[in-house]
Design an enzyme around this catalytic site. Structure first.
Site, PDB file in Angstrom:
ATOM      1  N   GLU A 278       3.657  -2.425   1.388  1.00 29.43           N
ATOM      2  CA  GLU A 278       2.787  -3.587   1.208  1.00 29.43           C
ATOM      3  C   GLU A 278       3.644  -4.750   0.713  1.00 29.43           C
ATOM      4  OE1 GLU A 278      -1.179  -4.557  -1.536  1.00 29.43           O
ATOM      5  OE2 GLU A 278       0.297  -3.091  -2.220  1.00 29.43           O
TER       6      GLU A 278
ATOM      7  N   LYS B 126      -6.754  -5.200   4.170  1.00 33.66           N
ATOM      8  CA  LYS B 126      -7.055  -4.337   3.021  1.00 33.66           C
ATOM      9  C   LYS B 126      -8.504  -4.499   2.567  1.00 33.66           C
ATOM     10  CE  LYS B 126      -5.120  -3.397  -1.603  1.00 33.66           C
ATOM     11  NZ  LYS B 126      -4.105  -3.908  -2.574  1.00 33.66           N
TER      12      LYS B 126
ATOM     13  N   CYS C 298      -2.236   0.368  -0.471  1.00 36.08           N
ATOM     14  CA  CYS C 298      -2.154   0.497  -1.927  1.00 36.08           C
ATOM     15  C   CYS C 298      -3.453   1.000  -2.560  1.00 36.08           C
ATOM     16  CB  CYS C 298      -1.701  -0.839  -2.525  1.00 36.08           C
ATOM     17  SG  CYS C 298      -0.896  -0.663  -4.146  1.00 36.08           S
TER      18      CYS C 298
END
Length: 265
Positions: free
Chosen positions: A40, A107, A143
């Site tokens: 990321e 995300k 993440c």
């Protein structure tokens, strides 16, 4: 399938970060990998203004990554930032580019935890995405997404046999252990391989960390569908290369059919 995890440590210098990508892509291809996964925030590290560097998926940054993938005949996955719909924030985007084209995932779960508030500057995505790689489907996660098992189960039900987790994991007491735990758990939840690539620890990379920002702890890993860690990096920058047998996924799902046996959606 031979895969590579390029554990690097990025800064706010987008051009220099892209040079790191180019070097690791070439190295991964030379070592026989057909997929290389970066962390990321590969485009630009957290802790720096993101609005000015965000680009769409057809912008110069993504096109250069695709060019690198095509030049070396390897699929490249990395974290970048794209403009939000209203322009007030950015989106935290996972890019896959190379011989098959260009794909993106935004995300969904934003890191509003441990004193950091990602949602101040980042607009959440809304749709799970699986990237195509030949006959294989790769579930995409970034993440904080890794703490939400339902996303990984959804991706598995959508056909994923490999789950990608690109991270810039925040440091702190017990955080490395949590990273190791959730990556292994998501593999078992979805009976998939998990390829989890994080930013290297800044101190181990000779980079000054931005105080308070999630800048990475290393420990990228390849995890089997039964939660076994097949390969794991340390804290410093490293190219981790491993061979995975995709046929193992079906074998595990016959032995441990958690997806088929689930009673709650």
């Amino acid at each position: 399938m031979k895969v590579a995890l390029a554990q690097i440590c990025t800064t706010d210098d987008v051009a220099a970060n892209l040079e790191q990508v180019a070097a690791r892509v070439a190295e991964a291809a030379a070592r026989g990998a057909e997929l290389v996964v970066f962390p990321e925030a590969t485009m630009c590290a957290f802790g720096h203004p993101l609005g000015g560097i965000a680009e769409p998926l057809d912008g110069g940054f993504a096109r250069r990554v695709e060019q690198l993938g095509r030049e070396h005949d390897i699929h490249v996955v990395l974290g970048m930032f794209t403009p939000s719909q209203d322009g007030s924030r950015v989106r935290n985007t996972l890019l896959m580019a190379g011989p098959s084209g260009r794909f993106g995932y935004d995300k969904i779960h934003l890191y509003d935890a441990f004193g950091f508030q990602e949602s101040r500057t980042v607009e959440p995505g809304s749709e799970p995405v699986c990237f195509p790689l030949g006959s294989t489907r790769l579930g995409a996660a970034i993440c904080y997404d890794v703490r939400f098992s339902q996303l990984f189960v959804h991706n598995a039900r959508a056909g994923a046999t490999v789950q990608l987790v690109c991270a810039s994991w925040g440091a702190g007491p017990g955080k490395v252990e949590q990273w190791q735990l959730v990556c292994r758990a998501r593999a078992v939840d979805s009976t998939c391989f998990v390829l989890a690539c994080g930013q290297a620890e800044p101190a181990a990379s000779g980079v000054d960390a931005v105080e308070g920002a999630p800048t990475g702890v290393g420990h990228s890993m390849v995890v089997s569908p039964l939660g076994e860690v097949l390969a794991e990096a340390g804290e410093a920058p490293e190219l981790l290369v491993a061979e995975i047998d995709l046929g193992e996924v079906e074998q595990v799902r016959q032995t441990l059919p958690v997806l088929a046996n689930a009673r709650l959606s």
